[in-house]
Design a protein around this motif. Structure first.
Motif, PDB file in Angstrom:
ATOM      1  N   GLN A 257       3.901 -61.877 -72.753  1.00  0.00           N
ATOM      2  CA  GLN A 257       3.517 -63.283 -72.913  1.00  0.00           C
ATOM      3  C   GLN A 257       4.219 -64.173 -71.893  1.00  0.00           C
ATOM      4  OE1 GLN A 257       4.550 -63.678 -77.031  1.00  0.00           O
ATOM      5  NE2 GLN A 257       2.665 -62.723 -77.765  1.00  0.00           N
ATOM      6  N   ALA A 258       5.492 -63.857 -71.588  1.00  0.00           N
ATOM      7  CA  ALA A 258       6.232 -64.636 -70.582  1.00  0.00           C
ATOM      8  C   ALA A 258       5.613 -64.452 -69.200  1.00  0.00           C
ATOM      9  CB  ALA A 258       7.692 -64.206 -70.567  1.00  0.00           C
ATOM     10  N   ILE A 259       5.185 -63.238 -68.904  1.00  0.00           N
ATOM     11  CA  ILE A 259       4.534 -62.973 -67.620  1.00  0.00           C
ATOM     12  C   ILE A 259       3.220 -63.730 -67.537  1.00  0.00           C
ATOM     13  CG2 ILE A 259       3.399 -61.187 -66.231  1.00  0.00           C
ATOM     14  CD1 ILE A 259       5.543 -59.229 -67.310  1.00  0.00           C
ATOM     15  N   ARG A 260       2.427 -63.646 -68.588  1.00  0.00           N
ATOM     16  CA  ARG A 260       1.113 -64.322 -68.602  1.00  0.00           C
ATOM     17  C   ARG A 260       1.279 -65.835 -68.457  1.00  0.00           C
ATOM     18  NH1 ARG A 260      -2.918 -66.345 -72.168  1.00  0.00           N
ATOM     19  NH2 ARG A 260      -5.015 -65.650 -71.562  1.00  0.00           N
ATOM     20  N   LYS A 261       2.314 -66.384 -69.112  1.00  0.00           N
ATOM     21  CA  LYS A 261       2.562 -67.832 -69.039  1.00  0.00           C
ATOM     22  C   LYS A 261       2.811 -68.280 -67.607  1.00  0.00           C
ATOM     23  CE  LYS A 261       5.578 -71.442 -70.939  1.00  0.00           C
ATOM     24  NZ  LYS A 261       6.735 -71.711 -71.841  1.00  0.00           N
ATOM     25  N   ALA A 262       3.437 -67.406 -66.798  1.00  0.00           N
ATOM     26  CA  ALA A 262       3.784 -67.770 -65.420  1.00  0.00           C
ATOM     27  C   ALA A 262       2.612 -67.658 -64.453  1.00  0.00           C
ATOM     28  CB  ALA A 262       4.932 -66.884 -64.931  1.00  0.00           C
ATOM     29  N   LEU A 263       1.533 -66.991 -64.864  1.00  0.00           N
ATOM     30  CA  LEU A 263       0.413 -66.760 -63.961  1.00  0.00           C
ATOM     31  C   LEU A 263      -0.506 -67.977 -63.903  1.00  0.00           C
ATOM     32  CD1 LEU A 263      -0.516 -63.066 -64.888  1.00  0.00           C
ATOM     33  CD2 LEU A 263       1.093 -63.896 -63.154  1.00  0.00           C
ATOM     34  N   PRO A 264      -0.951 -68.372 -62.717  1.00  0.00           N
ATOM     35  CA  PRO A 264      -1.837 -69.541 -62.603  1.00  0.00           C
ATOM     36  C   PRO A 264      -3.186 -69.329 -63.275  1.00  0.00           C
ATOM     37  CG  PRO A 264      -1.602 -68.422 -60.482  1.00  0.00           C
ATOM     38  CD  PRO A 264      -0.592 -67.818 -61.393  1.00  0.00           C
ATOM     39  N   VAL A 265      -3.699 -68.112 -63.227  1.00  0.00           N
ATOM     40  CA  VAL A 265      -4.934 -67.760 -63.930  1.00  0.00           C
ATOM     41  C   VAL A 265      -4.561 -66.753 -65.006  1.00  0.00           C
ATOM     42  CG1 VAL A 265      -7.228 -66.741 -63.739  1.00  0.00           C
ATOM     43  CG2 VAL A 265      -6.324 -68.138 -61.858  1.00  0.00           C
ATOM     44  N   LYS A 266      -4.852 -67.090 -66.263  1.00  0.00           N
ATOM     45  CA  LYS A 266      -4.403 -66.276 -67.387  1.00  0.00           C
ATOM     46  C   LYS A 266      -5.349 -65.092 -67.612  1.00  0.00           C
ATOM     47  CE  LYS A 266      -1.522 -69.690 -67.907  1.00  0.00           C
ATOM     48  NZ  LYS A 266      -0.230 -69.644 -67.203  1.00  0.00           N
ATOM     49  N   PRO A 267      -4.883 -63.864 -67.363  1.00  0.00           N
ATOM     50  CA  PRO A 267      -5.730 -62.693 -67.580  1.00  0.00           C
ATOM     51  C   PRO A 267      -5.744 -62.290 -69.050  1.00  0.00           C
ATOM     52  CG  PRO A 267      -3.594 -61.992 -66.812  1.00  0.00           C
ATOM     53  CD  PRO A 267      -3.558 -63.499 -66.849  1.00  0.00           C
ATOM     54  N   PRO A 268      -6.670 -61.421 -69.447  1.00  0.00           N
ATOM     55  CA  PRO A 268      -6.658 -60.910 -70.820  1.00  0.00           C
ATOM     56  C   PRO A 268      -5.355 -60.173 -71.103  1.00  0.00           C
ATOM     57  CG  PRO A 268      -8.708 -60.335 -69.697  1.00  0.00           C
ATOM     58  CD  PRO A 268      -7.796 -60.882 -68.658  1.00  0.00           C
ATOM     59  N   LEU A 269      -4.878 -60.290 -72.327  1.00  0.00           N
ATOM     60  CA  LEU A 269      -3.667 -59.600 -72.764  1.00  0.00           C
ATOM     61  C   LEU A 269      -4.064 -58.622 -73.864  1.00  0.00           C
ATOM     62  CD1 LEU A 269      -0.595 -59.199 -72.867  1.00  0.00           C
ATOM     63  CD2 LEU A 269      -0.456 -61.189 -74.369  1.00  0.00           C
ATOM     64  N   ARG A 270      -3.833 -57.333 -73.614  1.00  0.00           N
ATOM     65  CA  ARG A 270      -4.263 -56.295 -74.547  1.00  0.00           C
ATOM     66  C   ARG A 270      -3.078 -55.453 -75.007  1.00  0.00           C
ATOM     67  NH1 ARG A 270      -8.556 -56.323 -70.585  1.00  0.00           N
ATOM     68  NH2 ARG A 270     -10.503 -56.996 -71.560  1.00  0.00           N
ATOM     69  N   SER A 271      -3.162 -54.966 -76.240  1.00  0.00           N
ATOM     70  CA  SER A 271      -2.136 -54.092 -76.793  1.00  0.00           C
ATOM     71  C   SER A 271      -2.603 -52.644 -76.681  1.00  0.00           C
ATOM     72  CB  SER A 271      -1.871 -54.450 -78.257  1.00  0.00           C
ATOM     73  OG  SER A 271      -0.877 -53.624 -78.818  1.00  0.00           O
ATOM     74  N   GLU A 272      -1.673 -51.738 -76.379  1.00  0.00           N
ATOM     75  CA  GLU A 272      -2.012 -50.321 -76.198  1.00  0.00           C
ATOM     76  C   GLU A 272      -0.930 -49.451 -76.853  1.00  0.00           C
ATOM     77  OE1 GLU A 272      -2.981 -46.871 -75.794  1.00  0.00           O
ATOM     78  OE2 GLU A 272      -4.476 -48.099 -74.754  1.00  0.00           O
TER      79      GLU A 272
END
Length: 225
Positions: free
Chosen positions: A65-80
């Protein structure tokens, strides 16, 4: 094939106290770990990330979530589930200092391919599981976004070491020679004939080069330009 950025979760309260957390629920990033995760996000921000895939455990989800927050375009976040921590069985929740006295400790250190955790899984099964998950997601990202795509996988120390060992063609018994620190970044590009390990255990520096490095089938003789 696509390129995967492997990120270990940031430091946790268990890491700081020398406890093998395993799959214990509720183990979260401490203050240092939160800062480490934010830094990892800042490093990756220059890369157009197609998706983020994470272990379902809290410490990895927080890091993702911290990585996604830093990205200018928010990619899908999936659990595996395939990226989840090794099942350490009865070792889970015990201190590393205590575990180092167990006969199995030496096996884990010198012949991990023979290590089976009591009440848990073997290290060989762990490697097979995580490698299959990473390669499956890499193929899916490639199919959807093309060979130039980059995606992020957030997982755990031993699992990332296992994936790196596979990509390097190393026997699992040699994987303890690798080191993967909290919130460190490693990079693999799965080529048509072989994986290319582009970086291991990095903790600083802009990662924008990952998106601009040309995709090649062959390794340049002499090392290239």
């Amino acid at each position: 094939m696509a390129t995967v950025i492997l990120v270990r979760h940031g430091r946790t309260t268990a890491n700081a106290s020398g406890v093998l957390a395993g799959r214990t629920p509720g183990v979260e990033l401490d203050e240092v770990g939160l800062k480490q995760a934010a830094t990892a996000g800042e490093r990756i921000a220059a890369v157009p990330v197609a998706e983020i895939v994470t272990s379902p455990l809290e410490r990895c989800r927080q890091t993702a979530q911290a990585i996604r927050k830093a990205l200018p375009v928010k990619p899908p976040l999936r659990s595996e589930k395939g990226l989840s921590e090794c099942d350490y069985g009865e070792w889970q929740g015990r201190t590393l200092k205590e575990l180092a006295k167990e006969p199995l400790w030496k096996v884990v250190q010198t012949q991990p391919s023979a290590a089976v955790f009591p009440g848990g899984e073997s290290m060989a099964a762990m490697q097979a599981r995580v490698v299959a998950a990473v390669r499956r997601h890499d193929a899916a990202v490639t199919a959807e976004h093309g060979n130039e795509a980059v995606w992020v996988a957030v997982s755990h120390g031993d699992l990332i070491k296992a994936v790196l060992a596979d990509a390097l063609g190393m026997h699992l018994d040699l994987f303890q020679r690798l080191h993967v620190e909290p919130a460190s970044v490693s990079v693999i590009r799965y080529g048509e004939d072989r994986p290319f390990v582009l970086a291991t255990n990095t903790n600083a520096g802009d990662l924008g080069w990952v998106a601009t490095k040309p995709v090649t089938k062959d390794a340049p003789v002499g090392g290239g330009a």
